[in-house]
Scaffold this motif. Sequence first.
Motif, PDB file in Angstrom:
ATOM      1  N   PRO A   1      -2.479  46.194  -5.144  1.00 39.08           N
ATOM      2  CA  PRO A   1      -2.805  47.044  -4.109  1.00 39.08           C
ATOM      3  C   PRO A   1      -3.694  46.680  -3.058  1.00 39.08           C
ATOM      4  N   GLU A   2      -4.626  45.807  -3.297  1.00 42.65           N
ATOM      5  CA  GLU A   2      -5.386  45.142  -2.298  1.00 42.65           C
ATOM      6  C   GLU A   2      -4.526  44.353  -1.279  1.00 42.65           C
ATOM      7  N   ASP A   3      -3.143  44.217  -1.488  1.00 48.35           N
ATOM      8  CA  ASP A   3      -2.303  43.481  -0.315  1.00 48.35           C
ATOM      9  C   ASP A   3      -1.806  44.556   0.580  1.00 48.35           C
ATOM     10  N   THR A   4      -2.171  45.752   0.266  1.00 44.74           N
ATOM     11  CA  THR A   4      -1.639  46.749   1.220  1.00 44.74           C
ATOM     12  C   THR A   4      -2.255  46.727   2.370  1.00 44.74           C
ATOM     13  N   ALA A   5      -1.421  46.646   3.797  1.00 43.41           N
ATOM     14  CA  ALA A   5      -1.959  46.387   4.938  1.00 43.41           C
ATOM     15  C   ALA A   5      -0.521  46.444   5.756  1.00 43.41           C
ATOM     16  N   VAL A   6      -0.744  46.409   7.194  1.00 42.32           N
ATOM     17  CA  VAL A   6       0.187  46.077   8.042  1.00 42.32           C
ATOM     18  C   VAL A   6       0.350  44.618   8.287  1.00 42.32           C
ATOM     19  N   TYR A   7       1.373  44.091   8.159  1.00 46.05           N
ATOM     20  CA  TYR A   7       1.866  42.804   8.174  1.00 46.05           C
ATOM     21  C   TYR A   7       2.335  42.226   9.574  1.00 46.05           C
ATOM     22  N   CYS A   8       2.078  41.196  10.333  1.00 43.43           N
ATOM     23  CA  CYS A   8       2.948  41.008  11.560  1.00 43.43           C
ATOM     24  C   CYS A   8       2.829  39.455  11.506  1.00 43.43           C
TER      25      CYS A   8
ATOM     26  N   GLY B   1       3.156  32.011  11.839  1.00 42.10           N
ATOM     27  CA  GLY B   1       2.352  32.523  10.752  1.00 42.10           C
ATOM     28  C   GLY B   1       2.529  34.176  10.706  1.00 42.10           C
ATOM     29  N   TRP B   2       2.108  34.390   9.404  1.00 46.32           N
ATOM     30  CA  TRP B   2       1.996  36.025   8.986  1.00 46.32           C
ATOM     31  C   TRP B   2       0.323  36.126   8.978  1.00 46.32           C
ATOM     32  N   PHE B   3       0.098  37.368   9.496  1.00 41.66           N
ATOM     33  CA  PHE B   3      -1.256  37.987   9.367  1.00 41.66           C
ATOM     34  C   PHE B   3      -1.013  39.314   8.895  1.00 41.66           C
ATOM     35  N   ARG B   4      -2.379  39.983   8.320  1.00 39.73           N
ATOM     36  CA  ARG B   4      -2.085  41.350   7.883  1.00 39.73           C
ATOM     37  C   ARG B   4      -3.584  42.003   8.337  1.00 39.73           C
ATOM     38  N   GLN B   5      -3.296  43.324   8.295  1.00 39.05           N
ATOM     39  CA  GLN B   5      -4.641  44.224   8.661  1.00 39.05           C
ATOM     40  C   GLN B   5      -4.645  45.111   8.045  1.00 39.05           C
ATOM     41  N   ALA B   6      -5.671  45.629   6.938  1.00 37.78           N
ATOM     42  CA  ALA B   6      -5.638  46.871   6.369  1.00 37.78           C
ATOM     43  C   ALA B   6      -6.702  47.859   6.954  1.00 37.78           C
ATOM     44  N   PRO B   7      -6.627  48.905   6.736  1.00 28.99           N
ATOM     45  CA  PRO B   7      -7.357  50.147   7.407  1.00 28.99           C
ATOM     46  C   PRO B   7      -8.793  49.648   7.292  1.00 28.99           C
ATOM     47  N   GLY B   8      -9.481  49.717   8.583  1.00 32.83           N
ATOM     48  CA  GLY B   8     -10.890  49.509   8.385  1.00 32.83           C
ATOM     49  C   GLY B   8     -11.161  48.095   8.379  1.00 32.83           C
ATOM     50  N   LYS B   9     -10.278  47.272   8.231  1.00 35.82           N
ATOM     51  CA  LYS B   9     -10.674  45.715   7.936  1.00 35.82           C
ATOM     52  C   LYS B   9     -10.194  45.129   9.352  1.00 35.82           C
ATOM     53  N   GLU B  10     -10.647  43.727   9.359  1.00 37.83           N
ATOM     54  CA  GLU B  10     -10.217  42.809  10.497  1.00 37.83           C
ATOM     55  C   GLU B  10      -8.992  42.230  10.042  1.00 37.83           C
ATOM     56  N   ARG B  11      -8.007  41.813  11.074  1.00 40.54           N
ATOM     57  CA  ARG B  11      -6.839  41.080  10.875  1.00 40.54           C
ATOM     58  C   ARG B  11      -7.334  39.864  10.237  1.00 40.54           C
ATOM     59  N   GLU B  12      -6.432  39.344   9.097  1.00 46.25           N
ATOM     60  CA  GLU B  12      -6.687  38.011   8.435  1.00 46.25           C
ATOM     61  C   GLU B  12      -5.289  37.163   8.310  1.00 46.25           C
ATOM     62  N   PHE B  13      -5.623  35.987   8.222  1.00 45.39           N
ATOM     63  CA  PHE B  13      -4.474  34.999   8.117  1.00 45.39           C
ATOM     64  C   PHE B  13      -4.077  35.291   6.593  1.00 45.39           C
ATOM     65  N   VAL B  14      -2.561  35.198   6.580  1.00 48.13           N
ATOM     66  CA  VAL B  14      -1.979  35.163   5.097  1.00 48.13           C
ATOM     67  C   VAL B  14      -1.234  33.990   5.022  1.00 48.13           C
ATOM     68  N   ALA B  15      -0.444  33.397   5.857  1.00 49.11           N
ATOM     69  CA  ALA B  15       0.509  32.158   5.554  1.00 49.11           C
ATOM     70  C   ALA B  15       0.869  31.706   6.859  1.00 49.11           C
ATOM     71  N   ALA B  16       1.235  30.268   6.865  1.00 49.14           N
ATOM     72  CA  ALA B  16       1.921  29.641   7.724  1.00 49.14           C
ATOM     73  C   ALA B  16       2.688  28.807   7.723  1.00 49.14           C
ATOM     74  N   ILE B  17       3.801  28.340   8.464  1.00 51.43           N
ATOM     75  CA  ILE B  17       4.477  27.307   8.199  1.00 51.43           C
ATOM     76  C   ILE B  17       5.172  26.684   9.536  1.00 51.43           C
ATOM     77  N   SER B  18       4.974  25.135   9.267  1.00 49.25           N
ATOM     78  CA  SER B  18       5.325  24.394  10.706  1.00 49.25           C
ATOM     79  C   SER B  18       6.723  24.268  10.957  1.00 49.25           C
TER      80      SER B  18
END
Length: 123
Positions: free
Chosen positions: A87-94, A34-51
């Motif tokens: 612009p709202e996609d700005t985040a650290v992606y992991c 899976g991919w997750f992202r975290q923007a400044p001041g926000k909680e980490r959120e799910f983006v996408a996942a693949i089986s």
Amino acid sequence: VQLQASGGGLVQAGGALRLSCAAPGRAFESYAVGWFRQAPGKEREFVAAISWSGSGTYYADSVKGRFTISRDNARNTVYLQMNSLKPEDTAVYCCARSSLSYSSPHESDYNSWGQGTQVTVSS
């Protein structure tokens, strides 16, 4: 398992980036990723996942239709193609490896995490 995310950068709104997540050896074998992202001041959120097979994908509503997750099991790599960036996609992606073979949006299903890559979208 040490996962390595790469491909981030600075892009204008409407642009595109492709992120990569690499794993050593056969670390991805049999597992969803899976991919997750975290923007400044926000909680980490799910983006996408693949089986594991690649046949099952799951997307957050906020990226559906714009992002595409894929994987190349021969190369032990998972990709996240991001189009029509906002612009709202700005985040650290992991990226993270799941303990399951099927895709899941729940962080608790993931047991190995990589360092993130910064994505910045300018308006």
